[in-house]
Motif scaffolding. Structure first.
Motif, PDB file in Angstrom:
ATOM      1  N   GLU A   1     -25.864  -5.968  19.358  1.00 36.45           N
ATOM      2  CA  GLU A   1     -27.022  -7.052  19.446  1.00 36.45           C
ATOM      3  C   GLU A   1     -26.751  -7.540  20.849  1.00 36.45           C
ATOM      4  OE1 GLU A   1     -27.068  -8.731  15.130  1.00 36.45           O
ATOM      5  OE2 GLU A   1     -25.777  -9.699  16.517  1.00 36.45           O
ATOM      6  N   SER A   2     -25.486  -7.407  21.602  1.00 32.90           N
ATOM      7  CA  SER A   2     -25.433  -7.957  23.026  1.00 32.90           C
ATOM      8  C   SER A   2     -25.688  -6.902  23.978  1.00 32.90           C
ATOM      9  CB  SER A   2     -23.798  -8.199  23.076  1.00 32.90           C
ATOM     10  OG  SER A   2     -23.113  -7.376  23.265  1.00 32.90           O
ATOM     11  N   GLY A   3     -26.231  -5.862  23.468  1.00 30.95           N
ATOM     12  CA  GLY A   3     -26.425  -4.671  24.559  1.00 30.95           C
ATOM     13  C   GLY A   3     -25.615  -3.710  24.819  1.00 30.95           C
ATOM     14  N   ARG A   4     -24.334  -3.774  24.226  1.00 31.51           N
ATOM     15  CA  ARG A   4     -23.361  -2.702  24.534  1.00 31.51           C
ATOM     16  C   ARG A   4     -23.434  -1.599  23.465  1.00 31.51           C
ATOM     17  NH1 ARG A   4     -18.523  -7.192  25.089  1.00 31.51           N
ATOM     18  NH2 ARG A   4     -20.135  -8.410  23.991  1.00 31.51           N
ATOM     19  N   THR A   5     -22.762  -0.605  24.002  1.00 30.86           N
ATOM     20  CA  THR A   5     -22.813   0.599  23.291  1.00 30.86           C
ATOM     21  C   THR A   5     -21.674   0.739  22.086  1.00 30.86           C
ATOM     22  OG1 THR A   5     -21.253   1.942  24.709  1.00 30.86           O
ATOM     23  CG2 THR A   5     -23.847   1.645  25.162  1.00 30.86           C
ATOM     24  N   GLU A   6     -21.869   1.814  21.057  1.00 30.97           N
ATOM     25  CA  GLU A   6     -20.707   1.919  20.174  1.00 30.97           C
ATOM     26  C   GLU A   6     -19.619   2.418  21.077  1.00 30.97           C
ATOM     27  OE1 GLU A   6     -20.361   5.131  16.562  1.00 30.97           O
ATOM     28  OE2 GLU A   6     -21.775   3.617  16.640  1.00 30.97           O
ATOM     29  N   ARG A   7     -19.547   3.226  22.046  1.00 23.79           N
ATOM     30  CA  ARG A   7     -18.564   3.473  23.090  1.00 23.79           C
ATOM     31  C   ARG A   7     -17.629   2.310  23.427  1.00 23.79           C
ATOM     32  NH1 ARG A   7     -19.343   7.959  27.570  1.00 23.79           N
ATOM     33  NH2 ARG A   7     -19.605   9.118  25.799  1.00 23.79           N
ATOM     34  N   ASP A   8     -18.480   1.170  23.848  1.00 25.67           N
ATOM     35  CA  ASP A   8     -17.981  -0.129  24.242  1.00 25.67           C
ATOM     36  C   ASP A   8     -17.093  -0.642  23.326  1.00 25.67           C
ATOM     37  OD1 ASP A   8     -19.299   0.166  26.943  1.00 25.67           O
ATOM     38  OD2 ASP A   8     -20.884  -0.983  25.986  1.00 25.67           O
ATOM     39  N   PHE A   9     -17.622  -0.750  22.090  1.00 25.09           N
ATOM     40  CA  PHE A   9     -16.803  -1.232  20.852  1.00 25.09           C
ATOM     41  C   PHE A   9     -15.594  -0.575  20.732  1.00 25.09           C
ATOM     42  CE2 PHE A   9     -15.519  -1.604  16.530  1.00 25.09           C
ATOM     43  CZ  PHE A   9     -15.463  -3.073  16.422  1.00 25.09           C
ATOM     44  N   VAL A  10     -15.691   0.716  20.584  1.00 27.88           N
ATOM     45  CA  VAL A  10     -14.494   1.661  20.324  1.00 27.88           C
ATOM     46  C   VAL A  10     -13.274   1.469  21.506  1.00 27.88           C
ATOM     47  CG1 VAL A  10     -13.638   3.656  20.222  1.00 27.88           C
ATOM     48  CG2 VAL A  10     -15.783   3.196  19.076  1.00 27.88           C
TER      49      VAL A  10
END
Length: 409
Positions: free
Chosen positions: A44-53
């Motif tokens: 929701e904040s515009g970041r990617t799945e890669r960012d979360f991992v």
């Protein structure tokens, strides 16, 4: 699906009808990321799945540097010797090898990921009221996240715990009881701190519902481990403040709603005779439910929770007593989702007498290899009490959690 709202402690699942696990990772926050609200908030904040991992793995590496171990899926194993002695098929979810030696760090890691997702200012202090496993978990994860933590503790806190908190960089506030003050003074000082702007970094969903997010991974792991043997008939979870039981109930219900669990176990919440505020609230709720129906009773409890959940008043005015010291909360703060889970699955709130609390710990240490403490085997004590009272049938498949390691073992 539970009728409870987020304000009443029910977090729900951002994945809707899907139950997705990435079996390529042993890190539960990566494996079950699509079931976590922290992951949704990253998107929701515009970041990617890669960012979360990347964030989850970076925090995990830092936790491992501090604690000597990072977050990994913890085992659920059959306990054949205990099964023979108890007359059931017993499965144990073992948290003694988790970060800081208990399940508590799961909640705090989930909160740390939420702080990252929301971009919470690093200058804002975090706060927790605890002098045990939750405090150690909070201090470890806060240090890993480079955030400052205030820990509110009683004057009688264990010296070893206090020293460990100091080494981890926490700011310690000792909280003696003030004249005429009712309630836990540590919790009252904690609430004063959060009212003044500190962020609640605790294992109490009523204070920060996102603490349930990471706790749900424990249920997801149990479900995955038991997929090949069939579902549980009953699941016993000890209750102090209630966040663990709330997390486990919600995780199982969400999995059932998504079709990952064919049937829900009967949930049994366990307290000790030395401190059982949930049992008293459950009796009040059940009495009203017999008159109006349980849905109406739960609506009344949501509207006026203090009518049902009242601070524990020990007989003869003594302080709460048990060798299961980690669940002696005088209020089960996260009780509503637990009560709903108990009611919806035909379970009960079980009070274990102290001799069964001691017996459960002795049995666990004698017949398993888990270095578990008496608090950690309180769920097993509830099973002993339930078997004594005929609540669980011979041969039933039953789950318990061993929630914390004995630090003196």
């Amino acid at each position: 699906m539970s009728p409870l709202s987020r304000e009443a402690g029910w977090l729900g699942s951002p994945a809707g009808s899907r139950f997705e696990a990435d079996d390529g990772s042993d890190n539960p926050f990566v494996r079950y990321r699509r079931l976590l609200w922290a992951h949704r908030r990253f998107a929701e904040s515009g970041r990617t799945e890669r960012d979360f991992v990347a964030a989850a793995e970076r925090l995990d590496r830092r936790v491992a540097e501090i604690d000597g171990r990072g977050f990994r899926v913890t085992p659920t194993w059959p306990a054949p010797e205990l099964s023979r002695r108890l007359g059931v098929e017993l499965w144990v979810k073992d948290e003694t090898g988790n970060v800081t030696g208990s399940h508590k760090a799961r909640h705090l890691m989930g909160l740390a990921l939420h702080l990252e997702a929301e971009g919470a200012a690093a200058a804002r202090r975090l706060a927790i009221a605890s002098c045990g496993n939750a405090a150690l978990a909070a201090a470890t994860v806060a240090r890993a996240a480079d955030r400052r933590l205030d820990v509110f503790i009683p004057p009688w806190a264990d010296e070893g715990i206090v020293a460990a908190l100091d080494r981890l960089g926490a700011r310690i506030a000792v909280c003696p009881r003030r004249p005429g003050e009712a309630g836990d003074p540590c919790f009252l000082r904690f609430r004063e701190a959060t009212a003044a702007g500190a962020l609640p970094f605790c294992t109490v969903g009523a204070e920060n519902v996102w603490t349930i997010d990471g706790g749900r991974t424990l249920a997801f792991e149990m479900i995955g481990s038991l997929a090949g043997v069939g579902g549980l008939d009953a699941l016993f979870v000890q209750v102090g403040g209630g966040a663990l039981a709330s997390s486990v109930v919600q995780g199982f219900v969400e999995a059932a709603d998504a079709g990952a669990v064919a049937r829900l176990p009967a949930f049994y919440a366990v307290q000790t005779e030395g401190c059982a505020p949930l049992r008293a609230a459950w009796e009040r709720l059940s009495s009203l439910g017999a008159e109006l129906g349980m849905d109406a009773a739960l609506e009344a409890a949501v509207a006026d929770p203090e009518r049902f959940m009242q601070p524990w008043a020990p007989p003869e005015g003594d302080t709460p007593q048990s060798i299961a010291t980690g669940i002696l909360d005088d209020v089960a703060y996260d009780w509503l989702p637990v009560a709903w889970g108990v009611a919806a699955t035909g379970g009960d709130v079980v009070v274990a007498p102290e001799h069964l609390v001691a017996e459960a710990h002795a049995l666990a240490r004698r017949w398993t290899d888990a270095p578990v403490d008496p608090t950690g085997t309180a769920g097993l004590a509830g099973l002993l009490a339930a078997r004594r009272d005929g609540l669980v049938a011979d041969g039933a498949r039953v789950g318990v959690l061993f929630t914390g390691a004995d630090r003196g073992a």
